[in-house]
Scaffold this motif. Structure first.
Motif, PDB file in Angstrom:
ATOM      1  N   PHE B 165      25.355  -3.356  -8.441  1.00 34.20           N
ATOM      2  CA  PHE B 165      24.400  -4.145  -9.227  1.00 34.20           C
ATOM      3  C   PHE B 165      23.568  -5.058  -8.345  1.00 34.20           C
ATOM      4  O   PHE B 165      22.377  -5.236  -8.579  1.00 34.20           O
ATOM      5  CB  PHE B 165      25.122  -4.958 -10.311  1.00 34.20           C
ATOM      6  CG  PHE B 165      25.444  -4.139 -11.499  1.00 34.20           C
ATOM      7  CD1 PHE B 165      24.425  -3.584 -12.270  1.00 34.20           C
ATOM      8  CD2 PHE B 165      26.753  -3.890 -11.871  1.00 34.20           C
ATOM      9  CE1 PHE B 165      24.713  -2.792 -13.370  1.00 34.20           C
ATOM     10  CE2 PHE B 165      27.051  -3.098 -12.967  1.00 34.20           C
ATOM     11  CZ  PHE B 165      26.030  -2.555 -13.719  1.00 34.20           C
ATOM     12  N   LEU B 168      20.816  -3.048  -6.928  1.00 33.99           N
ATOM     13  CA  LEU B 168      19.783  -2.739  -7.924  1.00 33.99           C
ATOM     14  C   LEU B 168      18.922  -3.956  -8.266  1.00 33.99           C
ATOM     15  O   LEU B 168      17.713  -3.841  -8.477  1.00 33.99           O
ATOM     16  CB  LEU B 168      20.430  -2.255  -9.233  1.00 33.99           C
ATOM     17  CG  LEU B 168      21.096  -0.890  -9.243  1.00 33.99           C
ATOM     18  CD1 LEU B 168      21.703  -0.639 -10.612  1.00 33.99           C
ATOM     19  CD2 LEU B 168      20.074   0.198  -8.916  1.00 33.99           C
ATOM     20  N   MET B 169      19.587  -5.107  -8.362  1.00 37.95           N
ATOM     21  CA  MET B 169      18.919  -6.322  -8.830  1.00 37.95           C
ATOM     22  C   MET B 169      18.101  -6.978  -7.713  1.00 37.95           C
ATOM     23  O   MET B 169      17.319  -7.892  -7.993  1.00 37.95           O
ATOM     24  CB  MET B 169      19.955  -7.330  -9.349  1.00 37.95           C
ATOM     25  CG  MET B 169      20.747  -6.847 -10.552  1.00 37.95           C
ATOM     26  SD  MET B 169      19.735  -6.872 -12.082  1.00 37.95           S
ATOM     27  CE  MET B 169      20.987  -6.831 -13.364  1.00 37.95           C
ATOM     28  N   TRP B 173      14.444  -3.887  -4.046  1.00 37.00           N
ATOM     29  CA  TRP B 173      14.755  -2.513  -4.501  1.00 37.00           C
ATOM     30  C   TRP B 173      13.441  -1.739  -4.626  1.00 37.00           C
ATOM     31  O   TRP B 173      12.562  -2.118  -5.403  1.00 37.00           O
ATOM     32  CB  TRP B 173      15.483  -2.575  -5.844  1.00 37.00           C
ATOM     33  CG  TRP B 173      15.655  -1.267  -6.546  1.00 37.00           C
ATOM     34  CD1 TRP B 173      14.944  -0.798  -7.601  1.00 37.00           C
ATOM     35  CD2 TRP B 173      16.630  -0.256  -6.256  1.00 37.00           C
ATOM     36  NE1 TRP B 173      15.405   0.418  -7.998  1.00 37.00           N
ATOM     37  CE2 TRP B 173      16.441   0.790  -7.184  1.00 37.00           C
ATOM     38  CE3 TRP B 173      17.652  -0.129  -5.293  1.00 37.00           C
ATOM     39  CZ2 TRP B 173      17.219   1.940  -7.185  1.00 37.00           C
ATOM     40  CZ3 TRP B 173      18.436   1.012  -5.293  1.00 37.00           C
ATOM     41  CH2 TRP B 173      18.210   2.031  -6.230  1.00 37.00           C
ATOM     42  N   GLY B 176      12.034   1.525  -8.085  1.00 37.88           N
ATOM     43  CA  GLY B 176      11.545   1.384  -9.449  1.00 37.88           C
ATOM     44  C   GLY B 176      12.643   1.509 -10.492  1.00 37.88           C
ATOM     45  O   GLY B 176      13.836   1.559 -10.162  1.00 37.88           O
ATOM     46  N   VAL B 177      12.214   1.558 -11.755  1.00 36.16           N
ATOM     47  CA  VAL B 177      13.131   1.414 -12.881  1.00 36.16           C
ATOM     48  C   VAL B 177      13.889   2.705 -13.197  1.00 36.16           C
ATOM     49  O   VAL B 177      15.099   2.667 -13.464  1.00 36.16           O
ATOM     50  CB  VAL B 177      12.355   0.939 -14.130  1.00 36.16           C
ATOM     51  CG1 VAL B 177      13.209   1.019 -15.369  1.00 36.16           C
ATOM     52  CG2 VAL B 177      11.866  -0.492 -13.917  1.00 36.16           C
ATOM     53  N   ALA B 178      13.215   3.857 -13.165  1.00 35.01           N
ATOM     54  CA  ALA B 178      13.861   5.087 -13.644  1.00 35.01           C
ATOM     55  C   ALA B 178      15.161   5.391 -12.881  1.00 35.01           C
ATOM     56  O   ALA B 178      16.209   5.590 -13.512  1.00 35.01           O
ATOM     57  CB  ALA B 178      12.884   6.259 -13.596  1.00 35.01           C
ATOM     58  N   ALA B 180      16.970   3.299 -11.330  1.00 39.15           N
ATOM     59  CA  ALA B 180      17.903   2.195 -11.599  1.00 39.15           C
ATOM     60  C   ALA B 180      18.650   2.407 -12.914  1.00 39.15           C
ATOM     61  O   ALA B 180      19.843   2.084 -13.028  1.00 39.15           O
ATOM     62  CB  ALA B 180      17.144   0.869 -11.620  1.00 39.15           C
ATOM     63  N   VAL B 181      17.951   2.961 -13.905  1.00 37.70           N
ATOM     64  CA  VAL B 181      18.584   3.243 -15.197  1.00 37.70           C
ATOM     65  C   VAL B 181      19.694   4.292 -15.019  1.00 37.70           C
ATOM     66  O   VAL B 181      20.834   4.120 -15.482  1.00 37.70           O
ATOM     67  CB  VAL B 181      17.536   3.711 -16.234  1.00 37.70           C
ATOM     68  CG1 VAL B 181      18.194   4.287 -17.478  1.00 37.70           C
ATOM     69  CG2 VAL B 181      16.617   2.543 -16.613  1.00 37.70           C
ATOM     70  N   ASP B 182      19.377   5.385 -14.306  1.00 41.78           N
ATOM     71  CA  ASP B 182      20.390   6.416 -14.034  1.00 41.78           C
ATOM     72  C   ASP B 182      21.594   5.838 -13.298  1.00 41.78           C
ATOM     73  O   ASP B 182      22.750   6.134 -13.625  1.00 41.78           O
ATOM     74  CB  ASP B 182      19.791   7.530 -13.159  1.00 41.78           C
ATOM     75  CG  ASP B 182      18.940   8.507 -13.956  1.00 41.78           C
ATOM     76  OD1 ASP B 182      19.047   8.524 -15.199  1.00 41.78           O
ATOM     77  OD2 ASP B 182      18.163   9.262 -13.328  1.00 41.78           O
ATOM     78  N   THR B 184      22.613   2.739 -13.104  1.00 45.76           N
ATOM     79  CA  THR B 184      23.376   1.803 -13.938  1.00 45.76           C
ATOM     80  C   THR B 184      24.395   2.548 -14.792  1.00 45.76           C
ATOM     81  O   THR B 184      25.571   2.163 -14.867  1.00 45.76           O
ATOM     82  CB  THR B 184      22.419   1.018 -14.872  1.00 45.76           C
ATOM     83  OG1 THR B 184      21.497   0.282 -14.052  1.00 45.76           O
ATOM     84  CG2 THR B 184      23.183   0.069 -15.770  1.00 45.76           C
ATOM     85  N   LEU B 185      23.944   3.639 -15.415  1.00 46.33           N
ATOM     86  CA  LEU B 185      24.860   4.414 -16.262  1.00 46.33           C
ATOM     87  C   LEU B 185      25.941   5.079 -15.421  1.00 46.33           C
ATOM     88  O   LEU B 185      27.129   5.055 -15.777  1.00 46.33           O
ATOM     89  CB  LEU B 185      24.087   5.465 -17.066  1.00 46.33           C
ATOM     90  CG  LEU B 185      23.235   4.891 -18.202  1.00 46.33           C
ATOM     91  CD1 LEU B 185      22.418   5.992 -18.858  1.00 46.33           C
ATOM     92  CD2 LEU B 185      24.117   4.198 -19.255  1.00 46.33           C
ATOM     93  N   ARG B 188      28.588   2.699 -14.444  1.00 38.64           N
ATOM     94  CA  ARG B 188      29.454   2.440 -15.603  1.00 38.64           C
ATOM     95  C   ARG B 188      30.482   3.575 -15.794  1.00 38.64           C
ATOM     96  O   ARG B 188      31.636   3.334 -16.122  1.00 38.64           O
ATOM     97  CB  ARG B 188      28.579   2.286 -16.846  1.00 38.64           C
ATOM     98  CG  ARG B 188      29.326   2.132 -18.138  1.00 38.64           C
ATOM     99  CD  ARG B 188      29.336   0.711 -18.634  1.00 38.64           C
ATOM    100  NE  ARG B 188      30.216   0.571 -19.785  1.00 38.64           N
ATOM    101  CZ  ARG B 188      31.078  -0.409 -19.936  1.00 38.64           C
ATOM    102  NH1 ARG B 188      31.187  -1.352 -19.038  1.00 38.64           N
ATOM    103  NH2 ARG B 188      31.845  -0.485 -21.000  1.00 38.64           N
ATOM    104  N   PHE B 189      30.059   4.825 -15.589  1.00 40.16           N
ATOM    105  CA  PHE B 189      30.987   5.950 -15.776  1.00 40.16           C
ATOM    106  C   PHE B 189      32.153   5.860 -14.787  1.00 40.16           C
ATOM    107  O   PHE B 189      33.306   6.071 -15.149  1.00 40.16           O
ATOM    108  CB  PHE B 189      30.257   7.293 -15.616  1.00 40.16           C
ATOM    109  CG  PHE B 189      29.146   7.519 -16.618  1.00 40.16           C
ATOM    110  CD1 PHE B 189      29.177   6.927 -17.873  1.00 40.16           C
ATOM    111  CD2 PHE B 189      28.051   8.321 -16.311  1.00 40.16           C
ATOM    112  CE1 PHE B 189      28.152   7.122 -18.804  1.00 40.16           C
ATOM    113  CE2 PHE B 189      27.017   8.531 -17.223  1.00 40.16           C
ATOM    114  CZ  PHE B 189      27.065   7.930 -18.465  1.00 40.16           C
ATOM    115  N   ARG B 192      34.476   2.927 -15.799  1.00 41.25           N
ATOM    116  CA  ARG B 192      35.302   3.237 -16.975  1.00 41.25           C
ATOM    117  C   ARG B 192      36.397   4.250 -16.627  1.00 41.25           C
ATOM    118  O   ARG B 192      37.513   4.164 -17.135  1.00 41.25           O
ATOM    119  CB  ARG B 192      34.436   3.788 -18.125  1.00 41.25           C
ATOM    120  CG  ARG B 192      33.484   2.781 -18.748  1.00 41.25           C
ATOM    121  CD  ARG B 192      34.192   1.668 -19.488  1.00 41.25           C
ATOM    122  NE  ARG B 192      35.015   2.154 -20.584  1.00 41.25           N
ATOM    123  CZ  ARG B 192      36.116   1.549 -21.029  1.00 41.25           C
ATOM    124  NH1 ARG B 192      36.547   0.433 -20.475  1.00 41.25           N
ATOM    125  NH2 ARG B 192      36.807   2.051 -22.026  1.00 41.25           N
TER     126      ARG B 192
END
Lengths: 217, 217
Positions: B165, B168-169, B173, B176-178, B180-182, B184-185, B188-189, B192
């Motif tokens: 994180f 990313l933050m 960085w 860009g955003v796209a 970063a979204v991938d 981030t998920l 998380r996987f 978990r």
């Protein structure tokens, strides 16, 4: 023995119904806290999560009592195991509402949501709470027809979630990476909450009918 | 009856041990697919997930047989319910490996990971697979001491996840955003997956000792 079994099963439905009302309320409050940057409300959700965890423990105790005292077999046994899984779904739904509340607390006094996605989260919150409230009715009334509706509501959640990603991924997204990371995780929490509500309703259909609708994924 | 019960319990440990080996392998392959942009390997994980779901169903059948035929009470009953939960953790770990594989497939022929976070995911993959492999040994050998180690490995995962994180933050960085979204998920996987491995090991400690270590969360 059958009498006592059904009494205990009713007690089960009551515990699970109350838990479902609690997770619906938790998600309603976390969403309001998120939208209104309301730290006090977020902290209320955080404090109240222990109550949901305790209710899950109580549900599992109820299941143990039923298994130990009645030693159910065949469908009755499957019903009790389904109820144990349902309590686990509900605890997880409480955790997801908690994660939303914690995101609000983490960024306070700043808000988490840029205006551009505020309406998306208002809608996802509405659908999530609606799903949980319907799941409560499914549990309390063993309403198999209503359980079908949850699948459609979940499609609505998936569409909202997909739309949220298209907003984030748009090259004109003006808020940079940090809010996008928060929003990605929040979107995931709402989507998972909805998934668990659907799983929950399916288990209740099984508890009521002895048949599991569709595949559970 | 005690004899048959322990035989069935051993059969349980075998099914759960095999499932754990399978989810470790799934996460090892998905991580390799992610790092090497290997579509074939990602599709292998996607195809093989059904095997993990089937094994979970088999584990639950084994639990039903045990409950119906032996009607265990007290600690024995808690052990069987713990094993049902363990199988659920394992199915979920398989799903998380599947999500990683699907991210690779979704972006192919592009890679998901910018070079800057490649090493982070190599490490998270290593820790995740290590956790699952240790959990397998915990299950097969009822190794309570080894179960303690998993908590430390999970701390390592949390530290890696936190570091991800911060990358990313960072205002520098450049991707860009796209992506970063991938990322981030995906982060998380992995996190978990590790959480479920720890929960799994705790349940095995309970199965072996009748005592649940710490709080579960």
């Amino acid at each position: 023995m059958r009498e006592a079994y059904h009494e205990q099963l009713d007690r089960f439905a009551e515990i699970l119904g109350d838990m479902t009302a609690d997770v619906a309320k938790a998600m309603e409050k976390s969403t309001a806290a998120l939208l209104n940057v309301d730290l006090g409300l977020a902290e209320q959700v955080i404090d109240e999560d222990a109550k949901i965890d305790d209710a899950r423990a109580a549900a599992e105790e109820q299941a143990f009592a039923l298994l130990a005292l009645q030693a159910p077999v065949a469908t009755d046994l499957r019903v009790v195991v389904a109820a144990i899984h349902a309590a686990e779904d509900l605890e997880r739904m409480g955790d997801l509402a908690l994660h939303v509340a914690k995101a609000t607390r983490r960024r306070h006094p700043n808000g988490v949501l840029p205006d551009q996605v505020r309406e998306d989260f208002a809608q996802m919150g509405r659908v999530a709470v609606e799903l949980a409230k319907k799941a409560e009715l499914v549990i309390r009334n063993r309403d198999v027809a209503l359980a079908q509706q949850l699948e459609q509501d979940d499609d609505e959640m998936d569409a909202l979630h997909k739309h949220l990603f298209s907003v984030l991924m748009d090259k004109d997204w003006p808020h940079g990476v940090a809010p996008a990371v928060d929003i990605t995780l929040l979107g995931r929490f709402y989507e998972r909450f909805a998934d668990h509500a659907v799983a929950l309703a399916r288990r209740v259909v099984f508890i009521a009918t002895g048949k599991m609708p569709g595949r559970e994924d």
